[in-house]
Design an enzyme around this catalytic site. Structure first.
Site, PDB file in Angstrom:
ATOM      1  N   ASN A 210      38.693  43.453  47.065  1.00 19.28           N
ATOM      2  CA  ASN A 210      38.413  42.201  47.773  1.00 19.28           C
ATOM      3  C   ASN A 210      39.688  41.363  47.704  1.00 19.28           C
ATOM      4  O   ASN A 210      39.974  40.760  46.674  1.00 19.28           O
ATOM      5  CB  ASN A 210      37.231  41.483  47.107  1.00 19.28           C
ATOM      6  CG  ASN A 210      36.961  40.124  47.734  1.00 19.28           C
ATOM      7  OD1 ASN A 210      37.548  39.765  48.752  1.00 19.28           O
ATOM      8  ND2 ASN A 210      36.060  39.353  47.124  1.00 19.28           N
ATOM      9  N   TRP A 211      40.430  41.376  48.793  1.00 15.72           N
ATOM     10  CA  TRP A 211      41.717  40.660  48.784  1.00 15.72           C
ATOM     11  C   TRP A 211      41.544  39.142  48.802  1.00 15.72           C
ATOM     12  O   TRP A 211      42.506  38.413  48.603  1.00 15.72           O
ATOM     13  CB  TRP A 211      42.564  41.071  50.006  1.00 15.72           C
ATOM     14  CG  TRP A 211      43.087  42.465  49.967  1.00 15.72           C
ATOM     15  CD1 TRP A 211      42.929  43.402  48.978  1.00 15.72           C
ATOM     16  CD2 TRP A 211      43.904  43.107  50.983  1.00 15.72           C
ATOM     17  NE1 TRP A 211      43.574  44.572  49.312  1.00 15.72           N
ATOM     18  CE2 TRP A 211      44.180  44.417  50.528  1.00 15.72           C
ATOM     19  CE3 TRP A 211      44.403  42.697  52.215  1.00 15.72           C
ATOM     20  CZ2 TRP A 211      44.945  45.318  51.276  1.00 15.72           C
ATOM     21  CZ3 TRP A 211      45.164  43.588  52.962  1.00 15.72           C
ATOM     22  CH2 TRP A 211      45.434  44.887  52.492  1.00 15.72           C
ATOM     23  N   LYS A 212      40.347  38.678  49.105  1.00 16.72           N
ATOM     24  CA  LYS A 212      40.089  37.235  49.236  1.00 16.72           C
ATOM     25  C   LYS A 212      41.082  36.633  50.235  1.00 16.72           C
ATOM     26  O   LYS A 212      41.459  37.302  51.191  1.00 16.72           O
ATOM     27  CB  LYS A 212      40.113  36.555  47.856  1.00 16.72           C
ATOM     28  CG  LYS A 212      39.150  37.262  46.873  1.00 16.72           C
ATOM     29  CD  LYS A 212      38.927  36.547  45.589  1.00 16.72           C
ATOM     30  CE  LYS A 212      37.960  37.331  44.711  1.00 16.72           C
ATOM     31  NZ  LYS A 212      37.659  36.689  43.444  1.00 16.72           N
TER      32      LYS A 212
ATOM     33  N   HIS B  37      29.073  36.652  48.010  1.00 18.32           N
ATOM     34  CA  HIS B  37      30.046  36.478  46.928  1.00 18.32           C
ATOM     35  C   HIS B  37      29.884  35.080  46.319  1.00 18.32           C
ATOM     36  O   HIS B  37      29.591  34.115  47.029  1.00 18.32           O
ATOM     37  CB  HIS B  37      31.465  36.663  47.480  1.00 18.32           C
ATOM     38  CG  HIS B  37      32.475  36.807  46.373  1.00 18.32           C
ATOM     39  ND1 HIS B  37      32.946  35.736  45.678  1.00 18.32           N
ATOM     40  CD2 HIS B  37      33.058  37.907  45.832  1.00 18.32           C
ATOM     41  CE1 HIS B  37      33.796  36.168  44.747  1.00 18.32           C
ATOM     42  NE2 HIS B  37      33.883  37.483  44.825  1.00 18.32           N
TER      43      HIS B  37
ATOM     44  N   GLU C 290      31.973  32.973  45.407  1.00 16.84           N
ATOM     45  CA  GLU C 290      32.847  31.945  45.999  1.00 16.84           C
ATOM     46  C   GLU C 290      32.248  31.408  47.300  1.00 16.84           C
ATOM     47  O   GLU C 290      32.369  30.228  47.610  1.00 16.84           O
ATOM     48  CB  GLU C 290      34.254  32.523  46.222  1.00 16.84           C
ATOM     49  CG  GLU C 290      34.983  32.697  44.893  1.00 16.84           C
ATOM     50  CD  GLU C 290      35.964  33.849  44.848  1.00 16.84           C
ATOM     51  OE1 GLU C 290      36.350  34.379  45.908  1.00 16.84           O
ATOM     52  OE2 GLU C 290      36.333  34.243  43.721  1.00 16.84           O
TER      53      GLU C 290
ATOM     54  N   GLU D 272      28.705  40.414  39.582  1.00 18.70           N
ATOM     55  CA  GLU D 272      29.949  39.709  39.262  1.00 18.70           C
ATOM     56  C   GLU D 272      29.622  38.426  38.506  1.00 18.70           C
ATOM     57  O   GLU D 272      29.341  37.384  39.132  1.00 18.70           O
ATOM     58  CB  GLU D 272      30.708  39.354  40.543  1.00 18.70           C
ATOM     59  CG  GLU D 272      31.093  40.551  41.385  1.00 18.70           C
ATOM     60  CD  GLU D 272      32.263  40.242  42.306  1.00 18.70           C
ATOM     61  OE1 GLU D 272      33.288  40.901  42.161  1.00 18.70           O
ATOM     62  OE2 GLU D 272      32.157  39.324  43.145  1.00 18.70           O
TER      63      GLU D 272
ATOM     64  N   GLY E   8      38.315  36.084  37.973  1.00 15.68           N
ATOM     65  CA  GLY E   8      39.631  35.439  38.007  1.00 15.68           C
ATOM     66  C   GLY E   8      39.987  34.714  36.722  1.00 15.68           C
ATOM     67  O   GLY E   8      40.955  33.954  36.677  1.00 15.68           O
TER      68      GLY E   8
ATOM     69  N   SER F 201      37.519  40.270  36.614  1.00 14.96           N
ATOM     70  CA  SER F 201      38.666  40.608  35.757  1.00 14.96           C
ATOM     71  C   SER F 201      38.704  42.091  35.377  1.00 14.96           C
ATOM     72  O   SER F 201      39.089  42.448  34.261  1.00 14.96           O
ATOM     73  CB  SER F 201      38.687  39.726  34.505  1.00 14.96           C
ATOM     74  OG  SER F 201      38.817  38.362  34.876  1.00 14.96           O
TER      75      SER F 201
ATOM     76  N   GLY G 136      39.170  41.898  42.493  1.00 14.61           N
ATOM     77  CA  GLY G 136      39.876  40.795  43.140  1.00 14.61           C
ATOM     78  C   GLY G 136      41.367  40.867  42.843  1.00 14.61           C
ATOM     79  O   GLY G 136      42.114  41.616  43.477  1.00 14.61           O
ATOM     80  N   GLY G 137      41.812  40.091  41.867  1.00 18.14           N
ATOM     81  CA  GLY G 137      43.240  39.954  41.570  1.00 18.14           C
ATOM     82  C   GLY G 137      43.978  41.280  41.442  1.00 18.14           C
ATOM     83  O   GLY G 137      45.075  41.446  41.999  1.00 18.14           O
TER      84      GLY G 137
HETATM   85  P1  13P Z   1      38.816  39.209  39.930  1.00 17.54           P
HETATM   86  O1  13P Z   1      38.944  40.709  39.843  1.00 17.54           O
HETATM   87  O2  13P Z   1      40.071  38.518  40.370  1.00 17.54           O
HETATM   88  O3  13P Z   1      38.226  38.631  38.664  1.00 17.54           O
HETATM   89  O4  13P Z   1      37.757  38.916  41.101  1.00 17.54           O
HETATM   90  C1  13P Z   1      36.564  39.607  41.118  1.00 17.54           C
HETATM   91  C2  13P Z   1      35.896  39.335  42.408  1.00 17.54           C
HETATM   92  O5  13P Z   1      35.481  38.214  42.674  1.00 17.54           O
HETATM   93  C3  13P Z   1      35.801  40.429  43.368  1.00 17.54           C
HETATM   94  O6  13P Z   1      34.951  40.109  44.412  1.00 17.54           O
END
Ligand code: 13P
Length: 255
Positions: free
Chosen positions: A9-11, A97, A99, A169, A175, A215, A236-237
């Site tokens: 997930n590149w966000k 998600h 977010e 999640e 993050g 994470s 994510g990251g």
């Molecule tokens: P991180 O891997 O940056 O913690 O993000 C997880 C996430 O929200 C994937 O959708």
């Protein structure tokens, strides 16, 4: 055998050039995956046609989107429909998600509508759930996540449910560098599987792919993926750097 997936997930990150470069780097290092294992890349909307072109002919890597609108079409300036995603060769869409729930005020009812739009248009859903820190600290995370799942996907038929992957999640792990322990992930994944099995046939619980997100990185992926109810990760990251993402894909390849 249920599917195992590592999904990126590149966000809201990467320009078009940076995205193209990252996909090329991932291709270069991609391990051979057995049939039930998949990689999904969910770039921002703007990247989708470019990424789709890059993925042509690549069997193990599938295209995802990070969201879709909850209505079929119409006067929703700036939005993207599930039908548009399907027409751009998208296969998976991330829905619910944390977010989006937090910053865009998506509630369970809206998320259920998005799930419907995705399925009507032939997309597979990566349905996200997970509790905030205060719920974890109060010890009520199982009930909290169960409610998200009941209100988000339990209106589906068992056949429709086959097109859904659940991603757990925990918000406090996203993050933050603070990963859930493998025991915490396993406990919640087993709970989610039992909730699905109780509502549908036992087999539906067994067959449900349940990803962990928060994470996740090369250093903890192998331990997380070794848990019997953890079927991969939503990343994510660490999905923004080819070496890190490939390290996580390798952990799935050998899990
Ligand atoms: P991180 O891997 O940056 O913690 O993000 C997880 C996430 O929200 C994937 O959708």
């Amino acid at each position: 055998m249920r599917k195992q997936i590592v999904a990126a997930n590149w966000k809201m990150n990467l320009t078009l050039d940076e995205g193209a470069e990252l996909v090329n780097e991932i291709f270069k290092g991609l391990p051979v995956l057995s049939e039930e294992k998949q990689v999904v890349i969910a770039p921002p909307y703007l990247h989708i046609t470019q990424t789709a072109a890059q993925l042509t002919g690549i069997i193990d890597v599938h295209l995802g989107a990070q969201n879709c609108h909850h209505e079929a079409s119409g006067a929703y300036t700036g939005e993207v429909s599930a039908a548009m995603l399907k027409s751009a060769e998208v296969e998976y869409v991330i829905i619910g998600h944390s977010e989006r729930r937090e910053y865009f005020k998506e509630d369970n009812a809206m998320i259920a509508k998005k799930v419907n739009q995705a399925l009507i248009n032939g997309l597979k859903v990566i349905f996200c759930c997970g509790e905030p820190l205060e719920i974890r600290d109060a010890g009520t995370q199982n009930a909290y996540v169960e409610k998200q799942i009941r209100e988000g996907i339990f209106h589906l038929s068992e056949i429709q449910l086959n097109e859904v992957v659940i991603a757990y999640e925990p918000i406090w792990a996203i993050g933050t560098g603070r990963t859930a322990t493998s025991a915490q992930a396993q406990d919640m994944h087993a709970h989610i599987r039992s909730v699905v099995a109780a509502k549908y046939e036992h087999e539906a619980g067994d067959n449900m792919t349940i990803l962990y997100g928060g994470s996740c990185k090369p250093s903890n992926a192998a331990e997380l993926f070794a848990c019997p109810d953890v079927d991969g990760g939503l990343i994510g990251g660490a999905s923004l750097k080819a070496t890190e993402f490939l390290g996580i894909v390798e952990a799935m390849a050998f899990a």
